[in-house]
Design a protein around this motif. Structure first.
Motif, PDB file in Angstrom:
ATOM      1  N   GLY A   1      -9.640   4.683  13.189  1.00 43.19           N
ATOM      2  CA  GLY A   1      -9.445   5.835  14.635  1.00 43.19           C
ATOM      3  C   GLY A   1      -8.036   5.398  15.130  1.00 43.19           C
ATOM      4  N   PHE A   2      -7.061   4.991  14.340  1.00 39.75           N
ATOM      5  CA  PHE A   2      -6.046   4.780  15.194  1.00 39.75           C
ATOM      6  C   PHE A   2      -5.024   6.016  15.279  1.00 39.75           C
ATOM      7  CE2 PHE A   2      -6.703   0.311  13.108  1.00 39.75           C
ATOM      8  CZ  PHE A   2      -6.682  -0.203  14.932  1.00 39.75           C
TER       9      PHE A   2
ATOM     10  N   LYS B   1       0.797  -0.969  -0.144  1.00 42.27           N
ATOM     11  CA  LYS B   1       0.262   0.002  -0.043  1.00 42.27           C
ATOM     12  C   LYS B   1       0.913   1.231   0.485  1.00 42.27           C
ATOM     13  CE  LYS B   1      -3.994  -2.080   2.983  1.00 42.27           C
ATOM     14  NZ  LYS B   1      -4.691  -2.190   4.434  1.00 42.27           N
ATOM     15  N   LYS B   2       0.067   2.332  -0.505  1.00 42.49           N
ATOM     16  CA  LYS B   2       1.256   3.767  -0.184  1.00 42.49           C
ATOM     17  C   LYS B   2       0.590   3.915   0.557  1.00 42.49           C
ATOM     18  CE  LYS B   2       0.546   3.733  -5.546  1.00 42.49           C
ATOM     19  NZ  LYS B   2       0.075   4.533  -7.192  1.00 42.49           N
ATOM     20  N   PRO B   3       1.663   5.156   1.474  1.00 41.45           N
ATOM     21  CA  PRO B   3       1.533   6.058   2.617  1.00 41.45           C
ATOM     22  C   PRO B   3       0.234   6.335   2.106  1.00 41.45           C
ATOM     23  CG  PRO B   3       4.230   6.419   1.255  1.00 41.45           C
ATOM     24  CD  PRO B   3       2.666   5.451   0.449  1.00 41.45           C
ATOM     25  N   LEU B   4       0.058   6.884   1.771  1.00 39.74           N
ATOM     26  CA  LEU B   4      -1.065   8.215   1.612  1.00 39.74           C
ATOM     27  C   LEU B   4      -2.077   7.039   1.895  1.00 39.74           C
ATOM     28  CD1 LEU B   4      -2.364  10.728   2.012  1.00 39.74           C
ATOM     29  CD2 LEU B   4      -2.921  10.763  -0.198  1.00 39.74           C
ATOM     30  N   SER B   5      -2.659   6.145   1.588  1.00 40.32           N
ATOM     31  CA  SER B   5      -3.345   5.126   1.864  1.00 40.32           C
ATOM     32  C   SER B   5      -3.817   4.789   2.795  1.00 40.32           C
ATOM     33  CB  SER B   5      -3.616   4.084   0.681  1.00 40.32           C
ATOM     34  OG  SER B   5      -3.274   4.532  -1.062  1.00 40.32           O
ATOM     35  N   ILE B   6      -2.391   4.019   3.396  1.00 42.26           N
ATOM     36  CA  ILE B   6      -2.363   3.655   5.291  1.00 42.26           C
ATOM     37  C   ILE B   6      -2.602   4.905   6.010  1.00 42.26           C
ATOM     38  CG2 ILE B   6      -0.707   2.716   6.632  1.00 42.26           C
ATOM     39  CD1 ILE B   6       0.627   2.036   3.971  1.00 42.26           C
ATOM     40  N   ALA B   7      -2.976   6.292   5.601  1.00 42.63           N
ATOM     41  CA  ALA B   7      -2.922   7.295   6.118  1.00 42.63           C
ATOM     42  C   ALA B   7      -3.886   7.136   6.244  1.00 42.63           C
ATOM     43  CB  ALA B   7      -1.746   8.721   6.262  1.00 42.63           C
ATOM     44  N   VAL B   8      -5.318   7.235   5.172  1.00 45.15           N
ATOM     45  CA  VAL B   8      -6.472   7.704   4.838  1.00 45.15           C
ATOM     46  C   VAL B   8      -7.377   6.254   6.011  1.00 45.15           C
ATOM     47  CG1 VAL B   8      -8.455   7.340   3.656  1.00 45.15           C
ATOM     48  CG2 VAL B   8      -6.503   8.580   2.875  1.00 45.15           C
ATOM     49  N   GLU B   9      -6.466   5.182   6.060  1.00 39.97           N
ATOM     50  CA  GLU B   9      -6.671   4.020   6.552  1.00 39.97           C
ATOM     51  C   GLU B   9      -6.659   4.008   8.022  1.00 39.97           C
ATOM     52  OE1 GLU B   9      -6.927  -0.828   6.744  1.00 39.97           O
ATOM     53  OE2 GLU B   9      -5.244   0.117   5.328  1.00 39.97           O
TER      54      GLU B   9
END
Length: 95
Positions: A67-68, A54-62
């Motif tokens: 709620g993490f 996964k790309k960093p932005l996708s991880i951040a959105v998830e």
């Protein structure tokens, strides 16, 4: 397309906040928060969700969606600290 949508992210973030005042009032707040988290991931911080392929932005959105990672109400100082060029830098790393 962003999944979940900005609207869904705003609902999630505002439902976790305290009081009647919403934590996030605009998409801009979500973009800044996820861009900042994506920069942290790029610099080597561990992800709170499964991050393989996964790309960093996708991880951040998830992470925000689940709620993490929380978004604190913005102040004038935090708005000035994050610039458009920083957001563009993160988005440019997505290619």
């Amino acid at each position: 397309m962003l999944h979940p949508s900005y609207t869904d992210l705003m609902k999630t973030i505002n439902s976790e906040g305290e009081g009647d005042t919403p934590t996030v009032n605009s998409r801009y707040s979500i973009v800044l928060a996820t861009a900042k988290r994506a920069r942290q991931l790029i610099s080597g911080e561990d992800a709170y969700v499964e991050s393989r392929n996964k790309k960093p932005l996708s991880i951040a959105v998830e992470e925000v969606s689940k709620g993490f990672v929380t978004i604190e109400p913005e102040t004038e100082e935090t708005e000035e600290e994050t610039t458009v060029s920083e957001v563009e830098e993160v988005l440019g790393n997505q290619d």
